[in-house]
Design a protein around this motif. Structure first.
Motif, PDB file in Angstrom:
ATOM      1  N   GLU A 279       0.820  -1.222   0.000  1.00 32.00           N
ATOM      2  CA  GLU A 279       0.000   0.000   0.000  1.00 32.00           C
ATOM      3  C   GLU A 279       0.852   1.271   0.000  1.00 32.00           C
ATOM      4  N   TYR A 280       2.026   1.175   0.599  1.00 36.06           N
ATOM      5  CA  TYR A 280       2.939   2.326   0.646  1.00 36.06           C
ATOM      6  C   TYR A 280       3.205   2.882  -0.767  1.00 36.06           C
ATOM      7  N   GLN A 281       3.344   1.969  -1.736  1.00 35.33           N
ATOM      8  CA  GLN A 281       3.620   2.407  -3.116  1.00 35.33           C
ATOM      9  C   GLN A 281       2.427   3.133  -3.734  1.00 35.33           C
ATOM     10  N   LEU A 282       1.238   2.846  -3.224  1.00 39.29           N
ATOM     11  CA  LEU A 282       0.046   3.535  -3.719  1.00 39.29           C
ATOM     12  C   LEU A 282       0.001   4.962  -3.171  1.00 39.29           C
ATOM     13  N   LEU A 283       0.416   5.104  -1.909  1.00 41.15           N
ATOM     14  CA  LEU A 283       0.516   6.448  -1.328  1.00 41.15           C
ATOM     15  C   LEU A 283       1.583   7.249  -2.077  1.00 41.15           C
ATOM     16  N   GLU A 284       2.684   6.596  -2.395  1.00 46.29           N
ATOM     17  CA  GLU A 284       3.744   7.243  -3.190  1.00 46.29           C
ATOM     18  C   GLU A 284       3.208   7.700  -4.542  1.00 46.29           C
ATOM     19  N   ALA A 285       2.465   6.805  -5.188  1.00 48.79           N
ATOM     20  CA  ALA A 285       1.919   7.125  -6.514  1.00 48.79           C
ATOM     21  C   ALA A 285       1.074   8.394  -6.430  1.00 48.79           C
ATOM     22  N   LYS A 286       0.190   8.419  -5.434  1.00 47.39           N
ATOM     23  CA  LYS A 286      -0.698   9.577  -5.258  1.00 47.39           C
ATOM     24  C   LYS A 286       0.114  10.843  -4.957  1.00 47.39           C
ATOM     25  N   ALA A 287       1.110  10.699  -4.093  1.00 43.43           N
ATOM     26  CA  ALA A 287       1.909  11.859  -3.678  1.00 43.43           C
ATOM     27  C   ALA A 287       2.802  12.404  -4.793  1.00 43.43           C
ATOM     28  N   HIS A 288       2.990  11.625  -5.843  1.00 40.94           N
ATOM     29  CA  HIS A 288       3.823  12.078  -6.956  1.00 40.94           C
ATOM     30  C   HIS A 288       3.009  12.345  -8.217  1.00 40.94           C
ATOM     31  N   GLY A 289       1.687  12.448  -8.045  1.00 42.75           N
ATOM     32  CA  GLY A 289       0.866  12.935  -9.151  1.00 42.75           C
ATOM     33  C   GLY A 289       0.276  11.897 -10.086  1.00 42.75           C
TER      34      GLY A 289
ATOM     35  N   GLU B 132      -8.623  -1.956  -3.638  1.00 41.50           N
ATOM     36  CA  GLU B 132      -9.584  -1.189  -2.829  1.00 41.50           C
ATOM     37  C   GLU B 132      -8.905   0.026  -2.188  1.00 41.50           C
ATOM     38  N   PHE B 133      -7.681  -0.164  -1.765  1.00 43.46           N
ATOM     39  CA  PHE B 133      -6.909   0.950  -1.180  1.00 43.46           C
ATOM     40  C   PHE B 133      -6.701   2.043  -2.237  1.00 43.46           C
ATOM     41  N   ALA B 134      -6.364   1.610  -3.455  1.00 43.24           N
ATOM     42  CA  ALA B 134      -6.150   2.573  -4.553  1.00 43.24           C
ATOM     43  C   ALA B 134      -7.429   3.332  -4.864  1.00 43.24           C
ATOM     44  N   LYS B 135      -8.554   2.610  -4.926  1.00 44.17           N
ATOM     45  CA  LYS B 135      -9.824   3.266  -5.227  1.00 44.17           C
ATOM     46  C   LYS B 135     -10.167   4.316  -4.163  1.00 44.17           C
ATOM     47  N   ASN B 136      -9.863   3.987  -2.908  1.00 40.85           N
ATOM     48  CA  ASN B 136     -10.113   4.949  -1.829  1.00 40.85           C
ATOM     49  C   ASN B 136      -9.260   6.211  -1.967  1.00 40.85           C
ATOM     50  N   LEU B 137      -8.122   6.084  -2.638  1.00 41.57           N
ATOM     51  CA  LEU B 137      -7.268   7.255  -2.882  1.00 41.57           C
ATOM     52  C   LEU B 137      -7.704   8.000  -4.146  1.00 41.57           C
ATOM     53  N   GLY B 138      -8.715   7.458  -4.836  1.00 40.84           N
ATOM     54  CA  GLY B 138      -9.178   8.094  -6.070  1.00 40.84           C
ATOM     55  C   GLY B 138      -8.385   7.681  -7.295  1.00 40.84           C
ATOM     56  N   LEU B 139      -7.572   6.630  -7.153  1.00 36.22           N
ATOM     57  CA  LEU B 139      -6.752   6.176  -8.279  1.00 36.22           C
ATOM     58  C   LEU B 139      -7.504   5.117  -9.089  1.00 36.22           C
ATOM     59  N   ASP B 140      -7.340   5.153 -10.402  1.00 41.65           N
ATOM     60  CA  ASP B 140      -7.848   4.081 -11.254  1.00 41.65           C
ATOM     61  C   ASP B 140      -6.915   2.882 -11.136  1.00 41.65           C
TER      62      ASP B 140
END
Ligand SMILES: O=P(O)(O)OC[C@@H](O)[C@@H](O)c1c[nH]c2ccccc12
Length: 261
Positions: free
Chosen positions: A122-132, A153-161
């Motif tokens: 999940e950390y990499q998903l937070l990274e993805a979001k934090a880097h645009g 599901e974690f990605a979807k909660n961050l608004g990521l496709d």
């Protein structure tokens, strides 16, 4: 050990270190973390070209592809060419990419950007979001169904496709779930590097209609895309064919012009 296992083993090590250096709170406090994402799945449904153009300096299968370009120029060139989205490889060791590449691409264009990475945490998903990033890739070959569920599901909660990548029927069957937006068929076997668009054709009818179908890798002709469209594909991920030239954007532009003529 095959190359994919090696990459994943390295990712685990890399992550241990990264989590110590950059805490989650730092990612969550970054300005880009609050940015509203743009859906690639929607762009593909609406788009005429359907091309997702990739920034790729090198790869384990081809070694050096192009090391001399400025990623902002490449991203702007792709956008100008009329692609539907941009894919940015962020793996350093095997593909020569970085999270900085993602930041530069984000600063250069407004369109959907896929973080192309071997995601296991999940950390990499937070990274993805934090880097645009707007979209993340999950690779069925390296994840259990439960991990795919948790990460998507974690990605979807961050608004990521979420783009889920498969290479055979078994991977497809274990992966189908509502938290995925796009199903990608990788024409390249990541374990043997063999490439054939036949695999996209064979799997197409087994992919439920609720998902946007994407064909990935080894695509170098307009004819191949026209053919894949007949099988219901709406997205086409192309890296090397554009990146091996001095001007990937110009190359993509000619390709898309030919596709729409
Ligand atoms: O350069 P190509 O053959 O056009 O392929 C692009 C893209 O599909 C490929 O880079 C890719 C597809 N799935 C991946 C997973 C990890 C790393 C890379 C990839």
């Amino acid at each position: 050990m095959n190359i994919l296992d090696k990459i994943i083993a390295d990712k685990h090590k890399e992550l241990l270190l990264k989590k110590l250096v950059v805490p989650v709170s730092q990612l969550e406090n970054s300005a880009l973390f609050k940015r509203e994402t743009i859906s690639l799945a929607n762009a593909l449904r609406e788009s005429k070209s359907g091309i997702i153009a990739e920034h790729k300096r090198r790869s384990p299968s081809k070694s050096i592809i192009n090391q001399s370009l400025n990623i902002e120029d490449v991203a702007r060139g792709y956008e100008h060419a009329g692609v539907s989205g941009i894919s940015v490889l962020t793996d350093g060791k095997y593909f020569g990419g970085s999270l900085d590449d993602l930041l530069y691409a984000r600063a250069a264009v407004k369109m959907p950007i896929l973080r192309k990475e071997f995601i296991i945490d999940e950390y990499q998903l937070l990274e993805a979001k934090a880097h645009g990033a707007d979209v993340i890739l999950l690779i069925a070959a390296v994840l259990e169904r439960e991990q795919i569920k948790q990460l998507s599901e974690f990605a979807k909660n961050l608004g990521l496709d979420v783009l889920l990548e498969v290479h055979n029927e078994e991977e497809l069957k274990k992966s189908i779930m509502p938290s995925l937006d796009m199903l990608g068929v990788n024409n390249r076997n990541l374990k043997t590097f063999e490439v054939s668009t036949q695999i996209s054709k064979d799997l197409s009818e087994k992919i439920p209609d609720d998902f946007v179908k994407v064909s990935e890798s080894g695509i170098s002709s307009v004819e191949a895309i026209k053919e894949l469209k007949q099988y219901g594909y709406e997205g086409f991920l192309i890296g090397e064919n554009f990146m091996k030239t001095n001007n990937p954007g110009e190359n993509a532009k000619k390709f898309i012009e030919e596709l729409s003529s």
